[in-house]
Design an enzyme around this catalytic site. Structure first.
Site, mmCIF file in Angstrom:
data_model
loop_
_atom_site.group_PDB
_atom_site.id
_atom_site.type_symbol
_atom_site.label_atom_id
_atom_site.label_comp_id
_atom_site.label_asym_id
_atom_site.label_seq_id
_atom_site.Cartn_x
_atom_site.Cartn_y
_atom_site.Cartn_z
ATOM 1 N N SER A 1 0.840 -1.208 0.000
ATOM 2 C CA SER A 1 0.000 0.000 0.000
ATOM 3 C C SER A 1 0.871 1.252 0.000
ATOM 4 O O SER A 1 0.546 2.251 -0.652
ATOM 5 C CB SER A 1 -0.927 0.000 1.207
ATOM 6 O OG SER A 1 -0.178 0.155 2.392
ATOM 7 N N ARG B 1 0.292 3.528 -3.221
ATOM 8 C CA ARG B 1 -0.351 4.818 -2.974
ATOM 9 C C ARG B 1 0.449 5.941 -3.635
ATOM 10 O O ARG B 1 -0.082 6.760 -4.357
ATOM 11 C CB ARG B 1 -0.478 5.079 -1.485
ATOM 12 C CG ARG B 1 -1.140 6.415 -1.173
ATOM 13 C CD ARG B 1 -1.159 6.734 0.306
ATOM 14 N NE ARG B 1 -1.824 5.672 1.060
ATOM 15 C CZ ARG B 1 -1.186 4.796 1.819
ATOM 16 N NH1 ARG B 1 0.121 4.841 1.931
ATOM 17 N NH2 ARG B 1 -1.843 3.868 2.468
ATOM 18 N N ASN C 1 -0.825 7.885 -7.071
ATOM 19 C CA ASN C 1 -1.076 9.338 -7.049
ATOM 20 C C ASN C 1 -0.227 10.066 -8.075
ATOM 21 O O ASN C 1 -0.705 10.931 -8.800
ATOM 22 C CB ASN C 1 -0.807 9.891 -5.658
ATOM 23 C CG ASN C 1 -2.019 9.784 -4.761
ATOM 24 O OD1 ASN C 1 -2.944 10.562 -4.880
ATOM 25 N ND2 ASN C 1 -2.030 8.781 -3.905
#
Lengths: 156, 286
Positions: free
Chosen positions: B216, B220, B224
């Protein structure tokens, strides 16, 4: 978007950067920060102490000032006292001197009077003899009646 | 602009291809000339652009921070020192807030993560065509300048953090303690038979949650940045679609770039904070 050797390249560079940061960046920088913190704390306490010292010194200065004032007034009153004493002494001296002069003058006057009297006496004697000579020119011998004339002259 | 002779999808694909160095199908070493060639190179290839930009930015980071640390004195700080101390104190506060144990490695780790990711994300604000255009003059046609849009970079860092998590978990709790954490939580029973049944269930849950941490973290940041980069590329396509759309696109680009300043800082901060929290969890017994 392929996963490949780059992964290991990145992993190794990441580890190297972390190691470098730990060894050469973080430790010295935190040391400097800590040093500055203690330095500031020391300066603050020193300033506090300085303030305290100043207050003490001010109090002491006030005390000294009061003492000096007291001393000054004491000296002044002593001076005044001494001055009046001197004036009094001078007055006494002057009075004594005046009296002395007066006595001397009186004595001189007396002397003069005596001298004048003596002179007058001799002159009166001479004059009386001259008058009596004139009156009694013919009958009276000066040498014979000298004791009478002298007794008269002494009565003056 | 590369889009002159390419279709939009070719333009996008071109922008999303790394400069890959590896072994060609015929056995010779060299730079891949297309994304298909790059994909065919497989695992034993390296993204030269990702490595170059990330090392350059990391080098800038350590150069300036080393300079500030070398001249760091307890006296009145200068401009660079002030700036670096500001960041260092910010990191120090974050670490003090989230990390309860004693480990001198965590704060420098957080500082490196934060500044490095921030700098890599910052490359996103450079107009998407500028650096590829300049390198194109020198014959280099693929150039992805944002290392954090390459999953290799984000996974590299996440795996680094994961490795430290495992290392400190085992160091602090021992192998037994670490395995116990994986198998005796969250379900517990006094009955040994029931407990034996619960162990595989616990292990499944805990193992997934353990593996989910680095994945994660990496995804992440990658997601992004990749999405942000994609929007910049899409906006850049508008410049080819006439004056009105081009002007509209430049307004959009400005707006997105300003918004993106928030995202790049936030993503760097999130990565750092989660790394600190994970390290804290590694040091604490549940």
């Amino acid at each position: 978007m392929n996963i490949n050797l780059t992964l290991f390249g990145q992993l190794i560079s990441f580890a190297a950067f972390v190691w470098f940061t730990l060894k050469y960046v973080w430790t010295p920088m935190m040391g400097a920060l800590e040093e500055r913190r203690t330095g500031i704390a020391d300066s603050l306490s020193a300033a506090e102490k300085g303030k305290h010292d100043q207050a003490l010194a001010q109090e002491r200065a006030k005390e000294i000032l009061v003492e000096a004032k007291n001393q000054a007034s004491e000296i002044k009153s002593q001076g005044e006292k001494r001055a009046s004493e001197i004036v009094d002494e001078a007055k006494d001296e002057a009075r004594a001197e005046g009296e002395r002069l007066l006595t001397a003058a009186r004595a001189e006057v007396d002397q003069e009077v005596n001298r004048a009297r003596e002179q007058l006496r001799t002159q009166v004697a001479t004059l009386a003899i001259a008058g009596a000579e004139k009156i009694l020119q013919r009958e009276i011998d000066a040498a014979v009646h000298k004791d009478v004339v002298d007794s008269i002259a002494n009565q003056i | 602009m590369a889009g002159d002779t390419l279709t939009s999808s070719e333009y996008i694909k071109h922008h999303l291809t790394n400069l890959t160095f590896g072994q060609h199908a015929d056995g010779s070493l060299g730079i891949a000339h297309s994304s298909a060639e790059a994909a065919q190179m497989g695992f034993w290839a390296i993204h030269v652009d990702t490595m170059f930009w990330s090392l350059l930015l990391g080098g800038l980071f350590i150069y300036y921070f080393k300079k500030a640390a070398d001249t760091a004195t307890a006296g009145v700080p200068g401009g660079l020192q002030n700036f670096c101390e500001w960041i260092v104190e910010f990191i120090d506060e974050s670490v003090r807030g989230s990390f309860s144990s004693k480990n001198d490695l965590v704060a420098p780790l957080a500082l490196t993560i934060f500044v490095w990711i921030f700098l890599m994300n910052l490359m996103d604000l450079v107009p998407v065509d500028l650096i590829p255009l300049i390198t194109g003059w020198f014959g280099i046609h693929f150039m992805k300048v944002v290392p954090s849009t390459d999953p290799n970079a984000t996974f590299g860092m996440a795996i680094g953090v994961f490795g430290l998590m495992l290392f400190y978990s085992i160091k602090v709790k021992g192998i037994g303690g670490f395995m116990g954490e994986l198998t005796f939580m969250p379900f517990q029973s006094k009955n040994p038979v029931v407990q034996a049944i619960l162990v595989p269930i616990n292990f499944l849950l805990e193992f997934v949650s353990l593996i989910a941490k680095p994945i994660s973290l990496a995804l992440r940041l990658f997601g992004n940045m990749y999405a942000g980069e994609m929007i910049f590329i899409l906006i850049a396509i508008m410049y080819n679609a006439g004056l009105a759309l081009g002007l509209f696109g430049s307004v959009l680009q400005l707006g997105w770039a300003i918004f993106h300043i928030l995202i790049i800082t936030l993503q760097a901060f999130i990565f750092m904070t989660l790394a600190i929290v994970y390290m804290d969890m590694a040091h604490n017994e549940h």
